[in-house]
Design an enzyme around this catalytic site. Structure first.
Site, mmCIF file in Angstrom:
data_model
loop_
_atom_site.group_PDB
_atom_site.id
_atom_site.type_symbol
_atom_site.label_atom_id
_atom_site.label_comp_id
_atom_site.label_asym_id
_atom_site.label_seq_id
_atom_site.Cartn_x
_atom_site.Cartn_y
_atom_site.Cartn_z
ATOM 1 N N ASN A 1 0.846 -1.190 0.000
ATOM 2 C CA ASN A 1 0.000 0.000 0.000
ATOM 3 C C ASN A 1 0.893 1.256 0.000
ATOM 4 O OD1 ASN A 1 0.945 -0.261 2.697
ATOM 5 N ND2 ASN A 1 -0.785 0.940 3.422
ATOM 6 N N CYS B 1 1.921 3.512 2.089
ATOM 7 C CA CYS B 1 2.919 3.753 3.153
ATOM 8 C C CYS B 1 3.829 2.571 3.433
ATOM 9 C CB CYS B 1 2.207 4.170 4.439
ATOM 10 S SG CYS B 1 1.430 5.771 4.308
ATOM 11 N N GLU C 1 3.367 -0.480 4.721
ATOM 12 C CA GLU C 1 3.211 -1.428 5.825
ATOM 13 C C GLU C 1 2.326 -2.619 5.482
ATOM 14 O OE1 GLU C 1 -0.363 1.283 6.391
ATOM 15 O OE2 GLU C 1 1.708 1.440 5.690
#
Length: 749
Positions: free
Chosen positions: A270, A272, A274
């Site tokens: 995704n 970011c 994580e």
């Protein structure tokens, strides 16, 4: 729920329902809306009475109202609404065909419109200058299509609540990897993407052993060339040192822990980083607020409350999967087959403050492992309990759980640690597992009053220990840190460390400690001081690999034009610079534009704008460009008068000797509510942008001596954050490649 002033601002601006500009929902209403909506899913599994459903809703409400847990932003925004899209994270496939590429662009637009973020791997796209057999043409390569995706994202706004955000990933063995690494060197380019290089075990071994590394054409798997891996690694380090991009992910490490390897390899994450996902998967995230999981009388973690919280949160997140309205049928199918959830944490730094444990200590690492193992174990216990009641996730037969003989489990993954930008502001605590950036901030209110905002835990300790004073808090707000402050006891300074007090190795050790007991990945930014070296960044990457992290992002202070969250006396320095500049100007005579010549030579170009056709005339004399005229093609009206005024000011600037490229830079990317596409194929954001486009063509033609058909597209240059939040003027902070406003919750990846 006790709300800080900042939390109220964020809720009112981005989460609470409105009718026009009028709020029609309170924070309490929001929590009941979400709790009731998610609780209804229980009807699908049990013959519940209305009282039982209400009891579940009350549990979910209390979970959020007591500040124990919050789900990801789309769930807070959309649960119980007509949209009902509750997921934050999606990954879409990008195959090596025009049909696949533009299908993914269309699908990502639908996801962004619904409030989600998307990840893509561009690895399957053939390299630049490769021959396209079907047409006999030459391939433009993955970076050119990355820019197309970026432009499409800019054209889609997420309903006024969340902006489109993307992750672009390229494997390190792709022939275009060096171009990819530097594709965001110009900070106004590709502004809607975070980018990450997917490092492989083969690459890391070649780097360690000093062996050449093969770059492979993804189309036919043939080696294109061999390269010294240090060239790639050093380029990654150089660009990360310059502006924090690209990040890195360790792709083989991610796939070692892929819970469903029979279904395919994970290629992307995704925005970011994580949440690694298979193509068409989505994931629903939520975070436990550790800062309230402390028994302060006994000075220890309240594991009883934490266990209850984790069990209810897993129930909540599993319900979200069923309550969700997915933007694509394929996403619904894949998501329901694996039922991934990602329960994480926020408030870690504040919990350490309460426990009197320094972030940069072995005790903190031990506590991190202990608490994350507890959360992971309890989340799986609850997920297995749900599997007994509701059934295991449908792809359980193809999972590592089945292979290892484990009992059925409801969710293929249960834990993820996200950056928690907005929801940590709502919760009034520190974000994710990040240390606090500063202990105190100064905030100007309408240029009349300066408000000092102090970390409430530190403020409480200062008052209890007797060293609190308004003057001291003001002093700390200018420094951000307690380091070197003789007025504060050493034992307090040791505990209340902030990001730049902590050596980079401790950042990575902390990430690795949490990663050991996290199914998916851990969002972490290693914030570095401005004087950090490239060797420092190289050491961070190598340590992250050695400690089995799944990826890492670095950010060196002041390395971007848009300075992230500033500490220290930034306001004082600004005022001082303004005084110095004013004094310098006062010692010089005013610049008087040279007289307009009697005879000029030029041309007029028609360009489409959202207000209609704009006719831009650019004239020059023997000294260069000297004037601009702009006419709307219809007389009168605000747009026509504004264009004329803009052109007159540009003409004065040109005749005053101002560099035309500077003028163009200021005009480009100004946006009006009605951007449009010009016939030449580029997007025109406004009438000033249109004038900038024509001027840009003029100087490029003068420099090259050749006709220029169109100017560079301006939409990548939107929303540059020049030192402050573009919406409220407050501080912004960097988290996992995204910037989040500390005051109003504005965020952009």
């Amino acid at each position: 729920m006790e709300l800080t002033k900042n939390a109220k601002t964020v809720l009112e601006k981005r989460y609470l329902r409105k009718s026009g500009d009028r709020l029609t929902e309170t924070p309490e209403d929001l929590l009941w809306r979400v709790a009731n909506n998610i609780a209804q899913v229980d009807r699908n599994y049990y013959p519940h009475t209305e009282d039982k459903i209400n009891e579940v809703a009350e549990d979910f409400y209390d979970l959020m109202d007591k500040n124990y847990f919050l789900p990801n932003s789309p769930t807070l925004m959309n649960a119980g609404s007509e949209l009902q899209q509750l997921s934050a994270c999606f990954v879409l496939p990008v195959e090596d065909s025009m049909e696949s590429i533009f299908e993914s662009i269309k699908n990502s637009a639908l996801i962004h419109k619904s409030g989600g973020g998307t990840g893509f791997s561009f690895t399957r796209i053939r390299p630049k200058n490769d021959v396209v057999l079907s047409t006999g043409g030459i391939a433009s390569g993955p970076i050119s299509f990355l820019k197309v995706f970026n432009s499409a994202t800019e054209a889609v706004k997420q309903g006024g609540t969340r902006r489109g955000a993307n992750m672009g990933v390229l494997r390190v063995d792709h022939p275009d990897i060096l171009e990819f690494i530097s594709c965001k060197e110009e900070q106004t380019e590709i502004t809607n993407f975070n980018i990450s290089v997917a490092l492989t075990e083969n690459f890391m071994k070649a780097l360690e052993n000093g062996e050449n590394f093969k770059l492979v054409n993804p189309k036919d798997k043939k080696t294109v060339k061999e390269i010294d891996p240090k060239e790639i690694f050093n380029k990654i380090v150089e660009m990360a040192w310059k502006n924090g991009e690209p990040g890195i992910i360790f792709l083989d490490k991610i796939n070692e822990e892929n819970p469903t390897p029979e279904l395919g390899e994970i290629e992307s994450t995704n925005p970011c980083g994580e949440q690694p996902l298979l193509p068409y998967e989505s994931c629903n995230l939520g975070s436990v607020n550790l800062s309230v999981m402390v028994d302060e009388k006994k000075n220890k973690i309240d594991y009883k409350t934490l266990k209850e919280c984790v069990h209810k949160a897993v129930h909540f997140l599993d319900n979200v999967i069923d309550a969700n309205e997915y933007p694509l049928d394929k996403i619904r199918e894949v998501t329901l087959s694996n039922r991934k959830i990602g329960l994480g944490i926020m408030g870690w730094a504040d919990m350490l403050y309460k426990l009197n444990i320094p972030y940069n200590s072995d005790k903190a690492l031990e506590t991190a492992k202990e608490i994350m193992k507890f959360i992971d174990d309890e989340s799986k216990e609850k997920s297995r309990g749900l599997a007994e009641e509701r059934g295991a996730f449908p792809n359980f037969e193809y999972s590592i759980y089945k292979e290892s003989g484990e009992p059925p489990i409801r969710n293929a993954t249960t834990t993820t640690i996200a950056p928690t930008g907005s929801i940590s502001i709502i919760a009034g605590t520190s974000g994710g597992i990040e240390p606090n950036f500063a202990l105190a901030f100064s905030r100007n209110i309408l240029d009349k009053e300066t408000l000092i905002e102090v970390n409430p835990i530190f403020e409480g300790v200062a008052k209890k220990e007797g060293f609190y004073s308004k003057e001291l808090m003001e002093k700390i707000s200018k420094e951000g840190s307690l380091k070197g402050n003789d007025e504060i006891p050493d034992n307090i300074k040791d505990v209340f460390v902030v990001s730049h007090d902590i050596e980079s190795s401790w950042h990575i050790k902390m990430q690795a400690a949490f990663q050991e007991y996290t199914d998916n990945a851990v969002s972490k930014t290693v914030n570095l001081p401005s004087d950090a070296t490239k060797n420092d960044i190289a050491d961070i990457y190598k340590l992250a690999y050695e400690l089995n992290c799944k990826g890492v992002t670095v950010y060196r202070d002041k390395s971007r034009d848009e300075q992230v969250l500033q500490k220290g006396d930034s306001e004082d320095k600004k005022k001082q610079k303004q005084k110095e500049k004013a004094a310098e100007q006062s010692s010089k005579p005013y610049i008087i534009p040279r007289k307009r010549p009697d005879v000029t030579i030029g041309k007029t170009e028609k360009i489409s704008t959202g207000c209609g056709n704009l006719y831009v005339t650019v004239n020059e004399d023997d000294k260069g460009l000297c004037e601009v005229f702009a006419s709307m093609g219809k007389s009168g009206g605000c747009a026509a008068s504004q264009s004329e005024a803009t052109a007159r000011l540009i003409s004065m600037a040109l005749r005053s000797g101002l560099d035309v490229k500077t003028i163009i830079k200021e005009l480009r990317a100004i946006r009006c509510p009605n951007p449009t596409w010009d016939s030449s194929g580029g997007m025109v954001l406004s009438c000033p942008d249109a004038i900038g486009i024509v001027l840009d063509k003029c100087i490029r033609e003068k420099e090259s001596g050749e006709k220029v058909d169109k100017s560079d597209n301006g939409i990548q240059k939107l929303d540059r954050l020049m030192g402050a939040c573009p919406e409220c003027g407050g501080h912004v902070r960097n988290e996992s490649g995204c910037i989040t406003c500390f005051y109003c919750g504005y965020s952009k990846c």
